[in-house]
Design an enzyme around this catalytic site. Structure first.
Site, PDB file in Angstrom:
ATOM      1  N   SER A 163      12.896   4.958   7.266  1.00 33.91           N
ATOM      2  CA  SER A 163      12.195   4.948   8.649  1.00 33.91           C
ATOM      3  C   SER A 163      11.688   3.516   9.413  1.00 33.91           C
ATOM      4  O   SER A 163      11.810   3.378  10.508  1.00 33.91           O
ATOM      5  CB  SER A 163      10.992   5.915   8.519  1.00 33.91           C
ATOM      6  N   HIS A 201       4.012  -4.127   2.700  1.00 27.41           N
ATOM      7  CA  HIS A 201       3.620  -3.347   1.507  1.00 27.41           C
ATOM      8  C   HIS A 201       2.677  -2.287   2.172  1.00 27.41           C
ATOM      9  O   HIS A 201       1.727  -2.831   3.065  1.00 27.41           O
ATOM     10  CB  HIS A 201       2.982  -4.256   0.571  1.00 27.41           C
TER      11      HIS A 201
HETATM   12  C1  GAR Z   1       6.764   1.639   3.381  1.00 22.54           C
HETATM   13  O1  GAR Z   1       5.554   2.418   3.324  1.00 22.54           O
HETATM   14  C2  GAR Z   1       6.671   0.393   2.685  1.00 22.54           C
HETATM   15  O2  GAR Z   1       5.583  -0.098   2.787  1.00 22.54           O
HETATM   16  C3  GAR Z   1       6.667   0.826   1.333  1.00 22.54           C
HETATM   17  O3  GAR Z   1       7.769   1.902   1.177  1.00 22.54           O
HETATM   18  C4  GAR Z   1       7.678   2.614   2.298  1.00 22.54           C
HETATM   19  C5  GAR Z   1       9.084   2.683   2.881  1.00 22.54           C
HETATM   20  O4  GAR Z   1       9.130   3.711   3.854  1.00 22.54           O
HETATM   21  N1  GAR Z   1       7.187  -0.397   0.425  1.00 22.54           N
HETATM   22  C6  GAR Z   1       6.627  -0.620  -0.748  1.00 22.54           C
HETATM   23  O5  GAR Z   1       5.847   0.249  -1.462  1.00 22.54           O
HETATM   24  C7  GAR Z   1       7.115  -1.898  -1.516  1.00 22.54           C
HETATM   25  N2  GAR Z   1       6.355  -2.384  -2.388  1.00 22.54           N
HETATM   26  P1  GAR Z   1      10.501   3.872   4.581  1.00 22.54           P
HETATM   27  O6  GAR Z   1      11.563   3.967   3.677  1.00 22.54           O
HETATM   28  O7  GAR Z   1      10.374   5.061   5.565  1.00 22.54           O
HETATM   29  O8  GAR Z   1      10.777   2.753   5.505  1.00 22.54           O
END
Ligand code: GAR
Length: 190
Positions: free
Chosen positions: A13, A104
């Site tokens: 996303s 993060h």
């Molecule tokens: C996000 O919340 C990002 O901050 C986190 O993964 C999610 C991905 O969401 N990242 C971490 O945890 C990195 N350590 P998305 O795939 O919907 O963008």
């Protein structure tokens, strides 16, 4: 115009949001392609639907010099980690000093490090009865989630929150602030 590449492992996303944001601001930045390490990642279809090429690599490819050559050949300026769940190799960091940026889903330095990603972060925040959480955007260095913090935004964690509802709040913050932050960075306004 800066040439961005997004690394993503999951739903995508944030990747989609960044691609859309810069679609109308191509004079500032263009997401030239997305790289994933997960052939089942939702980000693959999201990027394809927005006509951004996607490459799926094996985990071991991320350690190799050919990836660096490929990025250099394509004149990549910045690598944006948007839910990318692998440690970035030292060689890639050395080739792109202060050009790799991660988001993060906690207020670093709390709840960072190996194994702390996505819901695991939110589970730990809830288990510890934290009253606030938030997002951190930081440079990537050799230590997991320890690079210089460039931006943070808080949200409240209420008594009724669980990991799912907290994840939603965090995603809202990410979608609202990450592309905007990148624009400011790319325009040297920070
Ligand atoms: C996000 O919340 C990002 O901050 C986190 O993964 C999610 C991905 O969401 N990242 C971490 O945890 C990195 N350590 P998305 O795939 O919907 O963008």
């Amino acid at each position: 115009m800066k040439r961005l590449v997004i690394f993503a492992s999951g739903n995508g996303s944030n990747a989609e949001n960044i691609i859309n944001y810069f679609k109308n601001k191509k004079h500032i930045a263009d997401v030239i392609f997305v790289i994933s390490n997960n052939e089942k990642a939702g980000v693959i279809n999201r990027a394809k639907n927005l006509s951004v090429p996607v490459f799926v690599l094996k985990n071991k490819d991320f350690e190799q010099n050919y990836l660096i050559h490929f990025l250099k050949e394509n004149r990549v300026d910045y690598i944006i980690l948007a839910g990318f769940l692998r440690k970035i190799s030292d060689s890639l960091i050395h080739e792109f000093p202060q050009k790799i940026i991660n988001i993060h889903p906690s207020l670093l330095p709390k709840y960072g490090g190996l194994g702390m990603y996505g819901h695991k972060v939110h589970d730990a925040v809830i288990a510890n009865n934290e009253k606030k959480s938030g997002i951190s955007i930081h440079y990537v260095n050799e230590e997991y989630d320890k690079g210089k913090i460039l931006f943070q935004k808080e949200c409240e964690v209420s008594e009724s929150d669980n990991a799912d509802s907290l994840a939603q709040k965090i995603h809202q913050l990410e979608h609202r602030f990450f592309p905007d932050f990148l624009e400011q960075l790319l325009l040297n306004k920070l």
